[in-house]
Design an enzyme around this catalytic site. Sequence first.
Site, PDB file in Angstrom:
ATOM      1  N   ASP A   1       0.877  -1.224   0.097  1.00  0.00           N
ATOM      2  CA  ASP A   1       0.014  -0.010   0.008  1.00  0.00           C
ATOM      3  C   ASP A   1       0.921   1.069  -0.351  1.00  0.00           C
ATOM      4  O   ASP A   1       2.000   1.401   0.411  1.00  0.00           O
ATOM      5  CB  ASP A   1      -0.896   0.170   1.158  1.00  0.00           C
ATOM      6  CG  ASP A   1      -1.812  -0.870   1.209  1.00  0.00           C
ATOM      7  OD1 ASP A   1      -1.965  -1.793   0.138  1.00  0.00           O
ATOM      8  OD2 ASP A   1      -2.852  -0.859   1.843  1.00  0.00           O
ATOM      9  N   ASP A   2       0.238   2.348  -0.563  1.00  0.00           N
ATOM     10  CA  ASP A   2       0.807   3.652  -0.320  1.00  0.00           C
ATOM     11  C   ASP A   2       1.754   4.340  -1.171  1.00  0.00           C
ATOM     12  O   ASP A   2       2.240   5.420  -1.433  1.00  0.00           O
ATOM     13  CB  ASP A   2       1.022   4.048   1.022  1.00  0.00           C
ATOM     14  CG  ASP A   2       0.026   3.838   2.161  1.00  0.00           C
ATOM     15  OD1 ASP A   2      -0.918   3.720   1.729  1.00  0.00           O
ATOM     16  OD2 ASP A   2       0.274   3.962   3.391  1.00  0.00           O
TER      17      ASP A   2
ATOM     18  N   HIS B   1       3.825  -2.220   3.222  1.00  0.00           N
ATOM     19  CA  HIS B   1       4.026  -0.988   2.472  1.00  0.00           C
ATOM     20  C   HIS B   1       5.193  -0.907   1.873  1.00  0.00           C
ATOM     21  O   HIS B   1       6.179  -1.458   2.203  1.00  0.00           O
ATOM     22  CB  HIS B   1       3.727   0.013   3.682  1.00  0.00           C
ATOM     23  CG  HIS B   1       2.480   0.311   4.071  1.00  0.00           C
ATOM     24  ND1 HIS B   1       2.021  -0.543   5.304  1.00  0.00           N
ATOM     25  CD2 HIS B   1       1.342   1.054   3.942  1.00  0.00           C
ATOM     26  CE1 HIS B   1       0.666  -0.183   5.573  1.00  0.00           C
ATOM     27  NE2 HIS B   1       0.430   0.826   4.857  1.00  0.00           N
TER      28      HIS B   1
ATOM     29  N   HIS C   1      -5.798   3.165  -4.361  1.00  0.00           N
ATOM     30  CA  HIS C   1      -5.946   3.214  -3.006  1.00  0.00           C
ATOM     31  C   HIS C   1      -6.324   4.808  -2.543  1.00  0.00           C
ATOM     32  O   HIS C   1      -5.850   5.234  -1.769  1.00  0.00           O
ATOM     33  CB  HIS C   1      -4.585   2.826  -2.407  1.00  0.00           C
ATOM     34  CG  HIS C   1      -4.446   2.779  -1.041  1.00  0.00           C
ATOM     35  ND1 HIS C   1      -5.259   1.832  -0.254  1.00  0.00           N
ATOM     36  CD2 HIS C   1      -3.330   2.907   0.045  1.00  0.00           C
ATOM     37  CE1 HIS C   1      -4.976   1.997   0.965  1.00  0.00           C
ATOM     38  NE2 HIS C   1      -3.729   2.722   1.104  1.00  0.00           N
TER      39      HIS C   1
ATOM     40  N   TYR D   1      -6.689   3.049   5.204  1.00  0.00           N
ATOM     41  CA  TYR D   1      -6.618   2.426   6.637  1.00  0.00           C
ATOM     42  C   TYR D   1      -7.664   1.357   6.765  1.00  0.00           C
ATOM     43  O   TYR D   1      -7.924   0.722   8.055  1.00  0.00           O
ATOM     44  CB  TYR D   1      -7.115   3.777   7.528  1.00  0.00           C
ATOM     45  CG  TYR D   1      -6.431   4.952   7.465  1.00  0.00           C
ATOM     46  CD1 TYR D   1      -5.161   5.052   7.622  1.00  0.00           C
ATOM     47  CD2 TYR D   1      -7.125   5.930   6.753  1.00  0.00           C
ATOM     48  CE1 TYR D   1      -4.357   6.393   7.442  1.00  0.00           C
ATOM     49  CE2 TYR D   1      -6.549   7.334   6.551  1.00  0.00           C
ATOM     50  CZ  TYR D   1      -5.170   7.388   6.820  1.00  0.00           C
ATOM     51  OH  TYR D   1      -4.684   8.643   6.547  1.00  0.00           O
TER      52      TYR D   1
ATOM     53  N   HIS E   1      -5.456   9.698   0.042  1.00  0.00           N
ATOM     54  CA  HIS E   1      -5.122   8.887   1.145  1.00  0.00           C
ATOM     55  C   HIS E   1      -5.381   9.996   2.608  1.00  0.00           C
ATOM     56  O   HIS E   1      -4.474   9.788   3.489  1.00  0.00           O
ATOM     57  CB  HIS E   1      -4.001   8.270   1.277  1.00  0.00           C
ATOM     58  CG  HIS E   1      -3.793   7.123   2.210  1.00  0.00           C
ATOM     59  ND1 HIS E   1      -3.617   7.421   3.516  1.00  0.00           N
ATOM     60  CD2 HIS E   1      -3.844   5.758   1.701  1.00  0.00           C
ATOM     61  CE1 HIS E   1      -3.613   6.083   3.966  1.00  0.00           C
ATOM     62  NE2 HIS E   1      -3.715   5.203   2.945  1.00  0.00           N
TER      63      HIS E   1
END
Length: 258
Positions: free
Chosen positions: A75-76, A220, A125, A167, A129
């Site tokens: 993620d991210d 991540h 995503h 999240y 964010h």
Amino acid sequence: MITHKKVTIFFISLLLFLFLLKADKGINELWFLVVALPFLAITIYGTARISSNYIVKAFCNNPLEKEKKIALTFDDGPSVYTLEVLELLKKYNAKATFFCIGKNIETHPEILQKVIDEGHLVGNHSYSHSKFFDFYTEPTIRKELQKTDKLLEKFTSKKINFFRPPYGVTTPSIGRALKITGHKTIGWNIRSLDGGTTNVELILNRIKKRVSPGGIVLLHDTGSHSVLVLEQFLQFLQQNNYEVISIEELLNLKAYAD
């Protein structure tokens, strides 16, 4: 299955019943609080836990998988650390799915291109964010998803099917937005918490003890500590005869649509 819609209907019915009793018999108003508090507790739990399927159906693992197969997700990103992640995945012949933030795609388009070129999957995503994403209205959430889809589709040339909420929180507004965009929500059942701590040993021990066939690991690609964890985790999987496969193969779902 307990869902937000069913729970809401149940508690609204209870409240209406209490209103009728109050009008007829003058019951104590504390009874309204007695009804409201469980509703609030269930809703908080359901929205915060993606595997509850309280708001939307989320694919968090494949419980029917009996062979030692597991999926990795990141993620991210994209970020500069994504390049190190890609090198490790290549070294261990593993494929992964990267859930990308729109604004980071704009910052590192060449890194996202490398992710695609090396045969990995990408998913949505959100664009920002934001810490306040969970409080956004349906139109704002929908615009974020659509904006990020357009950025990703420049590289895939196909419609993005996968979405992971920031999240892991789902809300009624997110649920309404997903009904319009048509994304499938991808969760996890092995959470590393590497977004909250940089303790490599703690993170590694946490995910190792949760490994089981059909699992989906959340990591991540945004920090050096996550890269260190990944290398040791890939070694662990190799030593224990686990095969890292794609989300598509694990869940029998398509990441993209024509």
